[in-house]
Write a protein that holds these residues in place. Structure first.
Motif, PDB file in Angstrom:
ATOM      1  N   VAL A   1      18.475   0.669 -34.713  1.00 24.92           N
ATOM      2  CA  VAL A   1      17.265   1.319 -34.471  1.00 24.92           C
ATOM      3  C   VAL A   1      17.325   2.856 -34.757  1.00 24.92           C
ATOM      4  O   VAL A   1      16.425   3.400 -35.241  1.00 24.92           O
ATOM      5  N   THR A   2      18.589   3.480 -34.182  1.00 23.83           N
ATOM      6  CA  THR A   2      18.692   4.724 -34.408  1.00 23.83           C
ATOM      7  C   THR A   2      18.635   5.319 -35.944  1.00 23.83           C
ATOM      8  O   THR A   2      17.936   6.469 -36.329  1.00 23.83           O
ATOM      9  N   LEU A   3      19.278   4.505 -36.784  1.00 23.88           N
ATOM     10  CA  LEU A   3      19.275   4.858 -38.222  1.00 23.88           C
ATOM     11  C   LEU A   3      17.909   4.826 -38.735  1.00 23.88           C
ATOM     12  O   LEU A   3      17.420   5.645 -39.713  1.00 23.88           O
ATOM     13  N   ALA A   4      17.293   3.643 -38.384  1.00 25.94           N
ATOM     14  CA  ALA A   4      15.886   3.567 -38.907  1.00 25.94           C
ATOM     15  C   ALA A   4      14.956   4.438 -38.418  1.00 25.94           C
ATOM     16  O   ALA A   4      14.195   5.019 -39.326  1.00 25.94           O
TER      17      ALA A   4
ATOM     18  N   ILE B   1      15.121  -7.368 -33.648  1.00 31.17           N
ATOM     19  CA  ILE B   1      16.287  -8.518 -33.565  1.00 31.17           C
ATOM     20  C   ILE B   1      16.711  -9.177 -34.963  1.00 31.17           C
ATOM     21  O   ILE B   1      17.642 -10.273 -34.559  1.00 31.17           O
ATOM     22  N   SER B   2      15.921  -8.936 -35.798  1.00 24.48           N
ATOM     23  CA  SER B   2      16.545  -9.322 -37.190  1.00 24.48           C
ATOM     24  C   SER B   2      16.100  -8.405 -38.289  1.00 24.48           C
ATOM     25  O   SER B   2      15.268  -7.589 -38.067  1.00 24.48           O
ATOM     26  N   TYR B   3      16.528  -8.854 -39.587  1.00 20.54           N
ATOM     27  CA  TYR B   3      16.052  -8.086 -40.837  1.00 20.54           C
ATOM     28  C   TYR B   3      14.841  -8.188 -40.780  1.00 20.54           C
ATOM     29  O   TYR B   3      14.212  -6.930 -41.013  1.00 20.54           O
ATOM     30  N   ASN B   4      14.205  -9.117 -40.805  1.00 20.18           N
ATOM     31  CA  ASN B   4      12.692  -9.400 -40.951  1.00 20.18           C
ATOM     32  C   ASN B   4      11.803  -8.821 -39.944  1.00 20.18           C
ATOM     33  O   ASN B   4      10.767  -8.201 -40.412  1.00 20.18           O
ATOM     34  N   ALA B   5      12.239  -8.771 -38.708  1.00 16.09           N
ATOM     35  CA  ALA B   5      11.485  -8.352 -37.807  1.00 16.09           C
ATOM     36  C   ALA B   5      11.413  -6.805 -37.890  1.00 16.09           C
ATOM     37  O   ALA B   5      10.428  -6.210 -37.479  1.00 16.09           O
ATOM     38  N   GLY B   6      12.619  -6.222 -38.234  1.00 11.06           N
ATOM     39  CA  GLY B   6      12.552  -4.784 -38.132  1.00 11.06           C
ATOM     40  C   GLY B   6      11.810  -4.261 -39.366  1.00 11.06           C
ATOM     41  O   GLY B   6      11.149  -3.152 -39.171  1.00 11.06           O
TER      42      GLY B   6
ATOM     43  N   MET C   1       9.470   7.093 -34.683  1.00 15.68           N
ATOM     44  CA  MET C   1       9.785   6.921 -33.140  1.00 15.68           C
ATOM     45  C   MET C   1       9.376   5.698 -32.546  1.00 15.68           C
ATOM     46  O   MET C   1       8.041   5.300 -32.632  1.00 15.68           O
ATOM     47  N   LEU C   2      10.223   4.912 -32.503  1.00 14.04           N
ATOM     48  CA  LEU C   2       9.840   3.288 -32.056  1.00 14.04           C
ATOM     49  C   LEU C   2       9.561   3.279 -30.408  1.00 14.04           C
ATOM     50  O   LEU C   2      10.319   3.744 -29.844  1.00 14.04           O
TER      51      LEU C   2
END
Length: 79
Positions: free
Chosen positions: A43-46, A63-68, A53-54
């Motif tokens: 999350v921090t790197l994204a 919680i997953s590659y696709n969810a992110g 800002m999430l």
């Protein structure tokens, strides 16, 4: 560098995996090393990489590659 490459690089850095392993269901349920520290690092790197800002709900949902990817799309990031 395109956004998909940047996104993949985040996972490569956090988990130390090859980009090819990100295909399919790369998630907290299928990756033994995925814990709360790794999720926070993702999350921090994204947030830093894509200048977003999430919300807490999005952080918990990352919680997953696709969810992110879907969470970042809602923030205006195009893949």
């Amino acid at each position: 560098m395109d956004n998909l490459k940047k996104y993949n690089d985040i996972f490569v850095e956090v988990f130390g995996v090859a980009p090819a392993s990100l295909l399919g269901d790369f998630s907290k349920d299928s990756v033994d090393a995925w814990d709360s520290v790794h999720q926070l690092n993702l999350v921090t790197l994204a947030e830093e990489t894509f200048d977003v800002m999430l919300d807490p709900e999005d952080i918990l949902g990352f919680i997953s590659y696709n969810a992110g990817k879907e969470i970042l799309r809602r923030q205006g990031v195009e893949f």
